[in-house]
Design an enzyme around this catalytic site. Structure first.
Site, PDB file in Angstrom:
ATOM      1  CD  GLU A  48      67.074  -4.377 -74.325  1.00  7.00           C
ATOM      2  OE1 GLU A  48      65.866  -4.246 -74.625  1.00  7.00           O
ATOM      3  OE2 GLU A  48      67.747  -3.467 -73.812  1.00  7.00           O
ATOM      4  CG  HIS A  80      65.133  -4.299 -81.545  1.00  3.52           C
ATOM      5  ND1 HIS A  80      65.687  -3.130 -82.021  1.00  3.52           N
ATOM      6  CD2 HIS A  80      64.219  -3.921 -80.608  1.00  3.52           C
ATOM      7  CE1 HIS A  80      65.153  -2.089 -81.407  1.00  3.52           C
ATOM      8  NE2 HIS A  80      64.258  -2.545 -80.542  1.00  3.52           N
ATOM      9  CD  GLU A 112      66.791  -3.584 -78.148  1.00  2.00           C
ATOM     10  OE1 GLU A 112      66.870  -4.832 -78.153  1.00  2.00           O
ATOM     11  OE2 GLU A 112      66.089  -2.927 -77.357  1.00  2.00           O
ATOM     12  CD  GLU A 147      61.773  -6.044 -75.445  1.00  3.54           C
ATOM     13  OE1 GLU A 147      60.959  -5.544 -76.250  1.00  3.54           O
ATOM     14  OE2 GLU A 147      62.941  -5.661 -75.338  1.00  3.54           O
ATOM     15  CG  HIS A 197      61.249  -3.274 -72.524  1.00  4.14           C
ATOM     16  ND1 HIS A 197      60.090  -2.977 -73.211  1.00  4.14           N
ATOM     17  CD2 HIS A 197      62.262  -3.072 -73.406  1.00  4.14           C
ATOM     18  CE1 HIS A 197      60.388  -2.637 -74.448  1.00  4.14           C
ATOM     19  NE2 HIS A 197      61.698  -2.684 -74.598  1.00  4.14           N
TER      20      HIS A 197
END
Length: 376
Positions: free
Chosen positions: A210, A186, A184, A236, A286
């Site tokens: 991600e 972010h 991830e 997302e 997500h």
């Protein structure tokens, strides 16, 4: 059948207050939806603002109701609209006595592969991450996701970069090659940093990297995806289908992550999945909300041909998380099955929810030291 009222409930989950909506009808049927985001009170207020547009409507037409709200707010998209739309689908399924997945065309598969998230609530130490990852594997999970990057924002200094990669190495060595790891980002890195990190991740063979850069910056996302030999996953933050259309037109990102509560509810998520199917891309919705969204996404995932894997925090939430609702499918040996009960198959326990009230300090503090503990 007519909608007679729309009510909200907020439950104080320590790293994100959960917001639920309940739609009532004159025939006694009710439907549930979720409006959880990074803030709770604005979503709650939006639901009460928008309910004037749906009271008196027949809830068995969820997409028509969503379109009415969409036009009433001048072609805007709100999490409140999506929550109400989901609740209407729940009522439609209950009125016909069939589960949501059947309304959506039936199942493509009997069960859904799941990846664990929220399992690493502790220090950014390789030993801790390795032990925690091994426990997740022992629970039967075949995939797990984590963010090893701490407080990094746009850039990483040499020491932090070394530490982050050491965490990834520790997890890979702890779970072996038969478990997928998902990294991830972010949205935190600049393009150059994301490319440098992405190239170093290649040796660990992650399933994906991600949101390595601000995911609404499609040009930056494409730049990173073309430069590294790790699949990039994104989506997302998108709230319009046109964003997925633009992203997929570059034919370099083939894992998309629509957020059901952001992209237009159940109908919107299905449309995003269809766009992905047209581009030969996979879908992994997500999910970082309550277990109710586990149930919602399971119905959608079961009904689409290009499902990849489902995100799930449920085994790593507060012990009471499954006491405030009943009927949510549980992960067994790394898989879950959508409910066969009518509608979503979930009911809220309002008395139990009242024991866990809203707390203004319940936020996830990304980019602050120790955010991984998901505590204030």
């Amino acid at each position: 059948m007519k909608i007679t009222d729309v009510k909200t409930f907020i439950v104080g989950n320590p790293w994100k207050n959960w917001v639920f909506v309940k739609v009532y009808t004159d025939e006694g049927l009710t439907g549930l939806g979720e409006a959880t985001g990074l803030t709770a009170k604005p979503a709650e207020a939006e639901i009460h603002e928008l309910k004037r547009f749906v009271i008196g409507e027949d809830p068995r037409h969820p997409e028509r109701i969503w379109q009415k709200m969409y036009k009433r707010v001048f072609l805007g998209i709100r999490v409140a609209m999506n929550a109400i739309e989901i609740a209407c689908w729940d009522i439609l399924g209950k009125s016909l006595g069939v589960p949501l997945w059947q309304l959506l065309g039936g199942k493509h598969r009997p069960r859904l592969r799941v990846y664990a998230n929220g399992w690493y609530k502790g220090p950014r130490d390789p030993g801790f991450f390795a032990e925690a990852a091994a426990r997740v594997k022992a629970m039967g999970y075949t995939a797990l996701k984590f963010d090893p990057f701490g407080t990094a924002y746009r850039f990483l200094d040499a020491e932090e970069e070394k530490r982050s990669l050491a965490l990834v190495r520790a997890v890979r060595e702890a779970v072996g090659d038969d478990v997928d790891i998902l990294i991830e980002g972010h949205d935190r890195f600049s393009v150059s940093t994301a490319i440098r990190i992405g190239k170093q991740l290649e040796e660990f063979r992650p399933m994906w990297f991600e949101t390595p850069v601000m995911s609404t910056d499609i040009a930056a996302t494409v730049e990173v995806a073309r430069a590294i030999n790790v699949p990039v996953a994104v989506g997302e933050r998108y709230h319009r289908l046109s964003q997925f259309m633009e992203l997929l037109s570059h034919r370099v990102v083939d894992i998309v992550q629509p957020e059901t509560l952001r992209i237009g509810g159940i109908s919107g998520a299905r449309k995003a999945a269809a766009l992905a199917e047209a581009a030969e891309a996979f879908v992994a919705l997500h999910q970082a909300q309550s277990p109710l969204n586990t149930a919602i996404n399971a119905h959608i995932h079961a009904s689409i041909p290009n499902f990849l894997i489902q995100e799930c925090f449920d085994d790593f939430l507060e012990p009471w998380a499954h006491e405030i609702m009943h009927g949510v499918p549980r992960v067994r040996d790394g898989y879950l099955e959508p409910s066969d009960a009518p509608g979503l198959g979930v009911e809220l326990d309002e008395e139990e929810m009242a024991r866990h009230p809203y707390d203004e300090d319940y936020f996830i503090r990304l980019f602050e030291e120790g955010w991984e503990t998901r505590r204030r």
